[in-house]
Design a protein around this motif. Structure first.
Motif, short mmCIF file in Angstrom:
data_model
loop_
_atom_site.label_atom_id
_atom_site.label_comp_id
_atom_site.label_asym_id
_atom_site.label_seq_id
_atom_site.Cartn_x
_atom_site.Cartn_y
_atom_site.Cartn_z
N VAL A 24 -34.04 20.21 7.73
CA VAL A 24 -34.68 18.91 7.56
C VAL A 24 -34.65 18.18 8.91
O VAL A 24 -33.63 18.16 9.60
CB VAL A 24 -33.95 18.08 6.49
CG1 VAL A 24 -34.59 16.71 6.33
CG2 VAL A 24 -33.93 18.83 5.16
N LYS A 25 -35.76 17.60 9.27
CA LYS A 25 -35.87 16.90 10.54
C LYS A 25 -34.83 15.77 10.63
O LYS A 25 -34.58 15.05 9.66
CB LYS A 25 -37.28 16.31 10.67
CG LYS A 25 -37.51 15.47 11.91
CD LYS A 25 -38.94 14.94 11.91
CE LYS A 25 -39.21 14.03 13.08
NZ LYS A 25 -40.60 13.50 13.06
N ALA A 26 -34.21 15.64 11.82
CA ALA A 26 -33.24 14.58 12.05
C ALA A 26 -33.75 13.67 13.17
O ALA A 26 -34.34 14.14 14.14
CB ALA A 26 -31.88 15.16 12.44
N ALA A 27 -33.52 12.37 13.03
CA ALA A 27 -33.96 11.41 14.04
C ALA A 27 -32.94 10.30 14.17
O ALA A 27 -32.22 9.97 13.21
CB ALA A 27 -35.33 10.83 13.66
N ARG A 28 -32.88 9.73 15.36
CA ARG A 28 -31.94 8.64 15.61
C ARG A 28 -32.52 7.71 16.67
O ARG A 28 -33.11 8.14 17.65
CB ARG A 28 -30.59 9.18 16.06
CG ARG A 28 -29.52 8.10 16.22
CD ARG A 28 -28.19 8.70 16.59
NE ARG A 28 -27.74 9.64 15.55
CZ ARG A 28 -26.68 10.42 15.68
NH1 ARG A 28 -25.95 10.37 16.79
NH2 ARG A 28 -26.33 11.23 14.71
N GLN A 29 -32.31 6.41 16.46
CA GLN A 29 -32.67 5.40 17.44
C GLN A 29 -31.49 5.18 18.38
O GLN A 29 -30.37 4.94 17.92
CB GLN A 29 -33.06 4.09 16.75
CG GLN A 29 -34.30 4.19 15.88
CD GLN A 29 -35.56 4.40 16.67
OE1 GLN A 29 -35.70 3.88 17.78
NE2 GLN A 29 -36.50 5.16 16.11
N VAL A 30 -31.74 5.26 19.67
CA VAL A 30 -30.67 5.13 20.66
C VAL A 30 -31.10 4.11 21.71
O VAL A 30 -32.23 4.16 22.21
CB VAL A 30 -30.36 6.49 21.34
CG1 VAL A 30 -29.28 6.32 22.39
CG2 VAL A 30 -29.96 7.52 20.31
N LYS A 31 -30.19 3.21 22.04
CA LYS A 31 -30.45 2.27 23.12
C LYS A 31 -29.52 2.59 24.28
O LYS A 31 -28.30 2.68 24.12
CB LYS A 31 -30.21 0.83 22.66
CG LYS A 31 -30.54 -0.20 23.75
CD LYS A 31 -30.33 -1.62 23.25
CE LYS A 31 -30.68 -2.64 24.34
NZ LYS A 31 -30.48 -4.03 23.88
N VAL A 32 -30.12 2.79 25.46
CA VAL A 32 -29.36 3.14 26.65
C VAL A 32 -29.49 2.00 27.66
O VAL A 32 -30.61 1.63 28.04
CB VAL A 32 -29.86 4.46 27.27
CG1 VAL A 32 -28.89 4.93 28.35
CG2 VAL A 32 -30.01 5.54 26.20
N ASP A 33 -28.36 1.44 28.06
CA ASP A 33 -28.37 0.34 29.02
C ASP A 33 -28.62 0.86 30.43
O ASP A 33 -28.43 2.04 30.73
CB ASP A 33 -27.03 -0.40 28.98
CG ASP A 33 -26.79 -1.04 27.62
OD1 ASP A 33 -27.78 -1.44 26.97
OD2 ASP A 33 -25.62 -1.13 27.20
N ARG A 34 -29.01 -0.05 31.30
CA ARG A 34 -29.20 0.30 32.70
C ARG A 34 -27.87 0.78 33.28
O ARG A 34 -26.83 0.14 33.15
CB ARG A 34 -29.71 -0.91 33.49
CG ARG A 34 -30.06 -0.60 34.95
CD ARG A 34 -30.66 -1.82 35.63
NE ARG A 34 -31.87 -2.27 34.96
CZ ARG A 34 -33.09 -1.74 35.16
NH1 ARG A 34 -33.22 -0.76 36.05
NH2 ARG A 34 -34.12 -2.19 34.51
N GLY A 35 -27.91 1.93 33.91
CA GLY A 35 -26.71 2.53 34.44
C GLY A 35 -25.82 3.20 33.40
O GLY A 35 -24.76 3.72 33.74
N GLY A 36 -26.26 3.20 32.15
CA GLY A 36 -25.45 3.78 31.08
C GLY A 36 -25.82 5.21 30.76
O GLY A 36 -26.83 5.76 31.26
N ARG A 37 -25.00 5.82 29.95
CA ARG A 37 -25.22 7.19 29.48
C ARG A 37 -25.03 7.23 27.97
O ARG A 37 -24.14 6.57 27.44
CB ARG A 37 -24.23 8.17 30.14
CG ARG A 37 -24.40 8.33 31.63
CD ARG A 37 -23.36 9.28 32.20
NE ARG A 37 -23.49 10.62 31.65
CZ ARG A 37 -24.31 11.55 32.12
NH1 ARG A 37 -25.08 11.27 33.17
NH2 ARG A 37 -24.37 12.74 31.57
#
Length: 606
Positions: A345-358
């Motif tokens: 089953v397809k998996a999806a996630r919303q991710v927010k990456v800050d400037r300079g972040g990982r």
């Protein structure tokens, strides 16, 4: 502990503490007590051993690189102390890139990889540490690294590529592993992985493989010449010289042009530090040239996507970027990360990456049990089952006339059946076939009131009779059923057909003549051929023994539908001094019978 920025030798103190912490944490998880492997004061290592990088060159550029490397190392140390392993790793790797002569960043990066569970990369890093800095490592640091290497080699597997073209680029789980032949083994985590081999002028090779810890997996990676191809021309809009990556492989430097297999491909540019482009997708058609001009920019956010299984395709913001682990740089802000694979089953996630972040994203795909990928090939089945047959009563007039002084007991017997069938996988297992076997049930009412009608005598002889009633015969029919589960399958089945056999009653008794004389009767046997239609619903639970054999236990409910058999009133009975007589035409069984049959069986499929 304090690390001054300008001096890399001061960072040796930080290194010893970092590596000591990593080993201590690893030891804490072992069942046996950790052995002391470091001085009680890690700073003592830094005070008595110096890194060769501390003897820095006096040039201005070298001083600048040392200061930048020391700054990244110090930032990594602070992140490490906060157990932010992924962010600390990025800082240690940057310090290592800027000033590779210093062993401290390499060792600390290895400690981060151990904490992140990236054992294959940690092993590569620490083996490189022991090889490149063999003569300059402090004794305690060297001992730590050696101990980690020994432990890691038991947790990782090794990939060996056979038949690859010399100079072909190798990528495993999205990470470049250099060119073939490799001077060092390809270490990978125990489990499933994806390897990709690329060389210009050949079709790309991609394969999934599985390896256990401490074991070797061999993959035949023979490349086929590229027969049908188009061409791709890639440039950077401002004329910058950047690495061109096609499907995760570095193929050249902008401006670049070369043959590419027909189909869809992901292209991106990569430069030093954070300079590069977002992935772009192109479609290559036979004998056509596709021009692709990309504008490089500062990409100040980093992401690592780890899909499970490793063969899953990864997409970021709707764009396919590769199969397996993918690591790259993006613009700061929100992103949609997706993973898909056949059978999941397809998996999806919303991710927010800050400037300079990982960001580290793990996407575990749920298995889709109805997917065609998991369907087994059709197979034939052979099954032998045996069961005990139990029923409260066979019914009929005889059972009904068994009063308080009579003992009827339950009817019991046995059932043996052989089934042959054909099974297909439709998400759940569906099977059908034929069945043949034998059934026997018996009930023995004793001491029931009975009478013999003597010929020519009005008053019947009264007494008690003992009966042994048997229902027996051969079954032949068909069945169909569903199966669920793998290791312990549950099977639901319905059989139907005919039972061809007989009803028999063996009767004895004690009776009294009209003159009061007691006499024994029998045994007399009355047999009636009979045919029944049967239904046989069944549930079974099995246990797989290997790929073909299954043991099972289950319960059937056998239902027989036919006509009732009656005692033959014409059979002559010797009634002592009363002469000849006969028993009444009583029904021996009911027209509908049922039996519960718990049993066990063995099955073989091929």
């Amino acid at each position: 502990m304090h690390c001054t920025r300008p001096l890399m030798c001061s960072c040796a103190v930080a290194l010893a503490l970092h590596l000591a912490s990593a080993v201590a944490a690893a030891q804490a998880t072992e069942s046996s007590p950790p052995e002391p492997a470091a001085p009680s004061n890690p700073a003592a290592v830094g005070s008595t051993a110096t890194d060769p990088a501390a003897a820095a060159q006096s040039t201005q550029d070298d001083t600048r690189l040392r200061e930048e490397a020391a700054a990244h190392f110090e930032k990594g140390r602070r992140l490490y102390d906060r157990q932010e392993w992924d962010a600390a790793l990025a800082e240690f790797l940057e310090a290592r890139r800027l000033y590779p002569a210093a062993w401290s960043a390499t060792s600390s990066a290895g400690a981060c990889l151990v904490n992140l569970g990236r054992s294959d990369e940690a092993l590569d890093m620490l083996e490189g540490l022991l090889s490149a800095y063999a003569g300059s490592l402090p004794a305690a640091v060297k001992a730590y690294a050696q101990k980690e290497v020994v432990a890691l080699r038991q947790r990782v597997g090794t990939l060996v590529l056979d038949g690859a073209e010399p100079g072909a680029a190798i990528t495993i789980d999205g990470r470049s592993r250099g060119e073939h032949p490799s001077p060092a083994p390809h270490h990978v985590l125990a489990g499933s992985h994806v390897v990709r081999v690329y060389k210009e002028g050949f079709e790309p090779f991609e394969a999934s493989f599985t390896v256990a810890g401490g074991q070797i997996a061999r993959v035949a990676a023979r490349l086929r010449p590229l027969i049908q191809a188009g061409r791709l021309r890639v440039s950077e809009r401002n004329g910058k010289a950047l690495d061109v990556m096609v499907d995760g492989n570095v193929v050249g430097t902008t401006p670049w042009e070369g043959p590419v297999a027909i189909g869809e491909h992901t292209v991106m540019l990569r430069g030093e530090e954070h300079f590069g482009t977002l992935p772009a997708q192109v479609v290559i058609r036979p004998k056509q040239t596709v021009d692709l001009a990309l504008a490089a920019e500062e990409l100040d956010a980093a992401i690592r996507v780890v899909p499970v299984p490793a063969s899953a395709s990864v997409a970021i913001d709707g764009l396919f970027v590769g199969r397996g682990v993918w690591e790259g740089r993006l613009r700061p802000g929100p992103h949609t990360v997706e993973a898909v694979d056949d059978g999941y089953v397809k998996a999806a996630r919303q991710v927010k990456v800050d400037r300079g972040g990982r960001a580290a994203v793990s996407l575990a795909l749920a298995r889709d049990p109805s997917a065609r990928r998991w369907r087994k090939p059709p197979r034939f089945t052979l099954e032998l089952d045996g069961a005990i047959a139990l029923t409260p009563s066979l019914g009929g007039d005889i059972a009904a006339s068994c009063g308080d002084s009579c003992s009827a007991g339950v009817a019991f017997g046995g059932h043996g059946v052989f089934r042959g069938g054909y099974e297909i996988d439709l998400g759940t297992s569906f099977g059908f076939g034929i069945a043949t076997g034998y059934v026997r049930m018996q009930q023995s009412p004793s001491g029931r009131s009975a009478f013999i009608e003597a010929r020519g005598i009005v008053e019947p002889g009264v007494g008690t009779a003992d009966d042994a009633i048997q229902v027996r015969g051969f079954v032949a029919g068909a069945w169909a059923g569903l199966g669920f589960g793998e290791r312990y399958p549950v099977r639901l089945r319905l059989g139907a057909g005919a039972l061809l056999g007989s009803v028999a009653d063996t009767r004895t008794g004690t009776f009294t003549t009209r003159r009061g004389e007691r006499y024994e009767v029998g045994p007399y046997i009355d047999v009636h051929p009979r045919a029944w239609f049967y239904l046989d619903p069944e549930v079974r639970v099995g246990m797989r023994l290997g790929d073909h054999v299954e043991l099972s236990a289950g319960v059937d409910v056998l239902v027989l539908i036919g006509s009732a058999a009656r005692w033959d009133a014409g059979q002559r009975i010797f009634a002592h001094t009363d002469g000849e007589g006969s028993f009444a035409a009583e029904t021996l069984t009911d027209p509908v019978l049922f039996a519960v049959m718990p049993g066990a069986g063995i099955r073989y499929d091929f």
